[in-house]
Write a protein that holds these residues in place. Sequence first.
Motif, PDB file in Angstrom:
ATOM      1  N   GLY A 184       0.790  -1.233   0.000  1.00 16.88           N
ATOM      2  CA  GLY A 184       0.000   0.000   0.000  1.00 16.88           C
ATOM      3  C   GLY A 184       0.816   1.274   0.000  1.00 16.88           C
ATOM      4  O   GLY A 184       2.031   1.288  -0.191  1.00 16.88           O
ATOM      5  N   GLN A 185       0.099   2.362   0.211  1.00 15.17           N
ATOM      6  CA  GLN A 185       0.663   3.702   0.288  1.00 15.17           C
ATOM      7  C   GLN A 185       0.829   4.075   1.761  1.00 15.17           C
ATOM      8  O   GLN A 185       0.026   3.682   2.599  1.00 15.17           O
ATOM      9  CB  GLN A 185      -0.289   4.707  -0.370  1.00 15.17           C
ATOM     10  N   GLY A 216       1.504  -6.711  -5.176  1.00 18.93           N
ATOM     11  CA  GLY A 216       0.234  -6.300  -5.752  1.00 18.93           C
ATOM     12  C   GLY A 216       0.388  -5.094  -6.648  1.00 18.93           C
ATOM     13  O   GLY A 216       1.450  -4.834  -7.210  1.00 18.93           O
ATOM     14  N   LEU A 217      -0.690  -4.303  -6.775  1.00 18.94           N
ATOM     15  CA  LEU A 217      -0.680  -3.118  -7.634  1.00 18.94           C
ATOM     16  C   LEU A 217      -0.991  -1.831  -6.879  1.00 18.94           C
ATOM     17  O   LEU A 217      -1.008  -0.760  -7.473  1.00 18.94           O
ATOM     18  CB  LEU A 217      -1.702  -3.280  -8.768  1.00 18.94           C
ATOM     19  N   GLY A 218      -1.223  -1.909  -5.576  1.00 21.85           N
ATOM     20  CA  GLY A 218      -1.658  -0.731  -4.846  1.00 21.85           C
ATOM     21  C   GLY A 218      -0.560   0.054  -4.165  1.00 21.85           C
ATOM     22  O   GLY A 218      -0.797   1.138  -3.652  1.00 21.85           O
ATOM     23  N   PHE A 219       0.682  -0.441  -4.175  1.00 22.43           N
ATOM     24  CA  PHE A 219       1.743   0.232  -3.422  1.00 22.43           C
ATOM     25  C   PHE A 219       2.362   1.375  -4.237  1.00 22.43           C
ATOM     26  O   PHE A 219       2.202   1.471  -5.449  1.00 22.43           O
ATOM     27  CB  PHE A 219       2.827  -0.773  -3.003  1.00 22.43           C
ATOM     28  N   SER A 222       7.507   4.286  -6.420  1.00 24.75           N
ATOM     29  CA  SER A 222       8.568   5.282  -6.294  1.00 24.75           C
ATOM     30  C   SER A 222       9.101   5.328  -4.863  1.00 24.75           C
ATOM     31  O   SER A 222      10.319   5.386  -4.637  1.00 24.75           O
ATOM     32  CB  SER A 222       8.046   6.661  -6.714  1.00 24.75           C
ATOM     33  N   LEU A 223       8.199   5.284  -3.897  1.00 27.71           N
ATOM     34  CA  LEU A 223       8.602   5.298  -2.496  1.00 27.71           C
ATOM     35  C   LEU A 223       9.369   4.036  -2.124  1.00 27.71           C
ATOM     36  O   LEU A 223      10.415   4.110  -1.477  1.00 27.71           O
ATOM     37  CB  LEU A 223       7.371   5.439  -1.601  1.00 27.71           C
ATOM     38  N   MET A 224       8.875   2.875  -2.525  1.00 30.34           N
ATOM     39  CA  MET A 224       9.535   1.621  -2.147  1.00 30.34           C
ATOM     40  C   MET A 224      10.943   1.536  -2.739  1.00 30.34           C
ATOM     41  O   MET A 224      11.876   1.047  -2.100  1.00 30.34           O
ATOM     42  CB  MET A 224       8.686   0.439  -2.593  1.00 30.34           C
TER      43      MET A 224
END
Length: 465
Positions: A184-185, A216-219, A222-224
Amino acid sequence: MNILSKTSSLIVLMLITSQISWARSIPAPLWQDSNQIHIQTKLSQTKLVQHGSNTVFLDITLTPPQINKPVRQQRATDMIIILDRSGSMSEAKKMPYAKAAIWDVLGRLNANDRFALVSFADNAIVQSPLVKVSSATRNYLNNVVSSINASGGTNMGAGLNTALNLLQNNHNERAKKILLLSDGQANQGITNPEQLAQMASRATKYGAVLSTIGIGLGFNESLMAKLADYGMGHYSYLEDLSGLGAILARDLNDTRNIYASSSSLEINLADGVKLIDAGGYPINHSNSSSLKIATGQMLSNTAKHFVMTFNVPTANIGTLSFASMHLNYQVQGEHMQSQINPSTLLVSVLAPEFRIQAQQSIDKDVYQSSWIDNNLGRMKKKLSRWMREGKKDQAKQVIKQYRKEVEAAAVAGNVPLASSEMEGKLEAMESQVDDAFAGSMMEQQIKRNRAAKSIQYDSIKTQRK
């Protein structure tokens, strides 16, 4: 021959040999300590034309020492996993896959290793502190993993901070690895990417390496990726979670083979020189001319290769040493340093009538790889951003602009750059953009999200070898 004569001969040899690295102020590979990282550099060209193109590429390879001695006793590992347990982890069997992967890691740890598990949602919980993975504790740890349930928001900062606190007073010779798994975010607590990245950088102060896995697709890809760069580890992306166990196993194996837990290039630029990019690694400026590039962990017998892009002033004719550089790195708590030979960082600016000589100074292999690989990776990063933001025209323009720049660079350097293979890649990206903006709004959102993540992940692999 006496010692003084031998020394003089070696110094002469050093002065006439190009592309060598210096280690701890010892200037020749023949003298290089076998425990030092060897640095090899190659410039795309050594001569520029006055008032002409001012871009110079520096191809750089960092090579840890070859381990020819009998294998040392395997270093014990401290493995800390930070697991996202927010509500979205209950979707698409994400939590069952994550638990199965963690159980697999526990099965690979031995009695000398230690394991800790931190989970985060609205808050962070130390599910288990660092404990040895013995026969007496293995069942306990497996049960701890089994007991975690998904609910709540995503306070990633709390998870990071809690895991790092486990290492704060933990000074030992163990290899230390932190793995962050999230789908996630960051939407609670600290959410600013720069603040989270600085938090991740604390891992290196404790001799640890922080890697991230987006699932998944929700994270936020760029941050990770940023967290992994600042934590000196690596970033992985998985939409299909069936491969999660293999990635965690690879991370554990990397921990067994870490030569340097962290490394960074320190650079002082000459007046007017600018560093544009460094293989996508984060660039930290102390001031306008002094900067540091975090180049991450170094694995034994595994080289690290990337390209640095500089703008060098071409107003004045003459020879310029455009930068001085050295590599700092930590080997089992010991600070070490390797310096780049200053003679390999010289460029000459020639009068326009000597354009042919400038072209003849081009290293065609470096010039081609810098444009076809490194600059393609930089373009993909921009493309990923526009896909993420849902801006089709800008996405198409990025590809078009790259194609024009390659054509111009081929003419300027008199070096062939275009190929059917490269054109095929560009056409495939253009088709991917068109497809991502076709269909229902929901379909477009899913396809753009998927494309942004895969392109951004591929940009890192394209720039760094």
